[in-house]
Design an enzyme around this catalytic site. Structure first.
Site, PDB file in Angstrom:
ATOM      1  N   ASN A   6       0.932  -1.107   0.142  1.00 40.39           N
ATOM      2  CA  ASN A   6       0.114  -0.055   0.032  1.00 40.39           C
ATOM      3  C   ASN A   6       0.952   1.261   0.079  1.00 40.39           C
ATOM      4  OD1 ASN A   6      -1.894   2.128   0.376  1.00 40.39           O
ATOM      5  ND2 ASN A   6      -2.353   1.486   2.527  1.00 40.39           N
ATOM      6  N   TRP A   7       0.858   1.906  -1.169  1.00 41.91           N
ATOM      7  CA  TRP A   7       1.901   3.037  -1.285  1.00 41.91           C
ATOM      8  C   TRP A   7       1.254   4.402  -0.671  1.00 41.91           C
ATOM      9  CZ3 TRP A   7       5.291   3.094  -6.493  1.00 41.91           C
ATOM     10  CH2 TRP A   7       6.313   2.268  -6.397  1.00 41.91           C
ATOM     11  N   LYS A   8      -0.129   4.254  -0.504  1.00 43.39           N
ATOM     12  CA  LYS A   8      -0.752   5.525   0.093  1.00 43.39           C
ATOM     13  C   LYS A   8      -0.378   6.570  -0.942  1.00 43.39           C
ATOM     14  CE  LYS A   8       0.117   3.530   4.645  1.00 43.39           C
ATOM     15  NZ  LYS A   8      -0.348   3.844   6.279  1.00 43.39           N
ATOM     16  N   HIS A  95      -9.960   1.205   4.753  1.00 47.10           N
ATOM     17  CA  HIS A  95      -8.534   1.455   5.356  1.00 47.10           C
ATOM     18  C   HIS A  95      -8.882   2.419   6.387  1.00 47.10           C
ATOM     19  CE1 HIS A  95      -4.250   2.712   6.378  1.00 47.10           C
ATOM     20  NE2 HIS A  95      -4.013   1.457   5.613  1.00 47.10           N
ATOM     21  N   GLU A 164      -5.811  -4.724  10.618  1.00 44.87           N
ATOM     22  CA  GLU A 164      -4.790  -3.874  10.713  1.00 44.87           C
ATOM     23  C   GLU A 164      -5.252  -2.952  11.836  1.00 44.87           C
ATOM     24  OE1 GLU A 164      -2.596  -2.720   6.654  1.00 44.87           O
ATOM     25  OE2 GLU A 164      -4.484  -1.376   6.848  1.00 44.87           O
ATOM     26  N   GLY A 170       1.951   2.522  10.944  1.00 47.97           N
ATOM     27  CA  GLY A 170       2.953   3.607  11.017  1.00 47.97           C
ATOM     28  C   GLY A 170       3.534   4.045  12.033  1.00 47.97           C
ATOM     29  N   SER A 201       2.863  -1.836  10.404  1.00 42.44           N
ATOM     30  CA  SER A 201       4.265  -1.597  10.716  1.00 42.44           C
ATOM     31  C   SER A 201       4.899  -2.939  10.308  1.00 42.44           C
ATOM     32  CB  SER A 201       4.403  -1.283  12.099  1.00 42.44           C
ATOM     33  OG  SER A 201       3.928  -0.106  12.252  1.00 42.44           O
ATOM     34  N   GLY A 222       2.535  -1.184   4.468  1.00 39.92           N
ATOM     35  CA  GLY A 222       2.563   0.150   4.058  1.00 39.92           C
ATOM     36  C   GLY A 222       3.998   0.649   3.684  1.00 39.92           C
ATOM     37  N   GLY A 223       4.510   1.530   4.504  1.00 42.20           N
ATOM     38  CA  GLY A 223       5.833   2.053   4.565  1.00 42.20           C
ATOM     39  C   GLY A 223       6.951   1.305   3.934  1.00 42.20           C
TER      40      GLY A 223
HETATM   41  C1  PEP Z   1      -1.121   0.312   5.945  1.00 43.40           C
HETATM   42  O1  PEP Z   1      -1.249   1.419   5.735  1.00 43.40           O
HETATM   43  O2  PEP Z   1      -2.136  -0.420   5.438  1.00 43.40           O
HETATM   44  C2  PEP Z   1      -0.076  -0.121   6.714  1.00 43.40           C
HETATM   45  C3  PEP Z   1       0.054  -1.413   7.054  1.00 43.40           C
HETATM   46  O3  PEP Z   1       0.992   0.987   7.256  1.00 43.40           O
HETATM   47  P1  PEP Z   1       2.319   0.545   7.706  1.00 43.40           P
HETATM   48  O4  PEP Z   1       2.851  -0.621   7.185  1.00 43.40           O
HETATM   49  O5  PEP Z   1       3.177   1.821   7.090  1.00 43.40           O
HETATM   50  O6  PEP Z   1       2.214   0.412   9.039  1.00 43.40           O
END
Ligand code: PEP
Length: 240
Positions: A6-8, A95, A164, A170, A201, A222-223
């Site tokens: 997920n690049w947001k 999300h 999640e 994050g 995360s 995500g990140g």
């Molecule tokens: C997300 O946005 O779905 C996510 C899991 O982000 P991160 O991995 O950055 O916590």
């Protein structure tokens, strides 16, 4: 196992330059038959990314859609049909960043129905806030999000559930292994036949702990997914 990136709201055309590393990795990875890699970039990159990943077996998805699959006078929005048209095969819906901005379970349900009509597969995100966790109402919250989100939807094969916890997105925090195992088990017992992923995360360090949780069907990342080397590292380690 599913690995969903997920690049947001990150990424420009230049960000596609390092994808060849992941394509190469996938080709040479022995376990690639059991592996699904799905990239969900911002809408602006769906088309160019789909072209870049053509014939690679890597899949492209979107991060959200409008609840109407028909066209309309709705400035700034994109529907599931339009996403499908530019190459998306999946869409993330519900999300927590969008729930926080006002997306209700009812709206999420409409979005899922519209996505399925457009023949997109759905990644439904659910998760409790820190406050809900402290109040020990996680299970009730998850049950409600799934029950209302999937209300009157029979199609199970085209829906993945991503658990999640809001407090882990994050933040660098992940749930305790026994708690995560129990929560995933709870979802699977109550909603049979759905694949259930974990998100929050996930990184190349904590994957060593997460991979021991043997009821997970994959991860929403995500990140760490914006960096091809980190993303590959996570995938490799989760199979070791
Ligand atoms: C997300 O946005 O779905 C996510 C899991 O982000 P991160 O991995 O950055 O916590």
């Amino acid at each position: 196992m599913y690995f969903i990136a997920n690049w947001k709201m990150f990424g420009t055309l230049n960000s596609l330059n390092s994808l060849h590393k992941v394509v190469k990795f996938f080709k040479t990875f022995k376990k690639n038959k059991a592996l699904k890699i799905i990239y969900c970039p911002p809408n602006t990159l769906i088309r160019p990314m789909s072209k870049k990943l053509k014939n690679s077996h890597l899949i492209v998805g979107a991060q959200n859609c409008h609840q109407n699959e028909t066209f309309g006078a709705l400035t700034g929005y994109v529907n599931s049909y339009m996403l499908k048209n530019v190459g998306a095969k999946y869409v993330i819906i519900g999300h927590s960043e969008n729930r926080r901005a006002g997306e209700t379970n009812k709206l999420i349900n409409l979005k899922i129905k519209s996505a399925l009509k457009s023949r997109l597969k759905v990644i439904l995100c659910i998760g409790e806030t820190l406050q809900e966790k402290r109040k020990k109402v996680t299970k009730q919250i998850l049950k409600k999000q799934i029950r209302l989100g999937l209300n009157k939807i029979k199609n199970r094969s085209d829906i993945l559930i991503a658990y999640e916890p809001v407090w882990s997105i994050g933040t660098g925090l992940i749930p305790k292994s026994n708690e995560l195992y129990e929560t995933i088990n709870f979802i699977k017992k109550n909603y049979k036949k759905y694949k259930v992923l974990y998100g929050g995360s996930v990184n190349p360090k904590n994957i060593n702990q997460l991979k021991l949780i043997n009821n997970l069907d994959g991860y929403l990342i995500g990140g760490a997914s914006q960096n091809s080397n980190k993303f590959i590292d996570i995938i490799k380690k989760s199979y070791n």
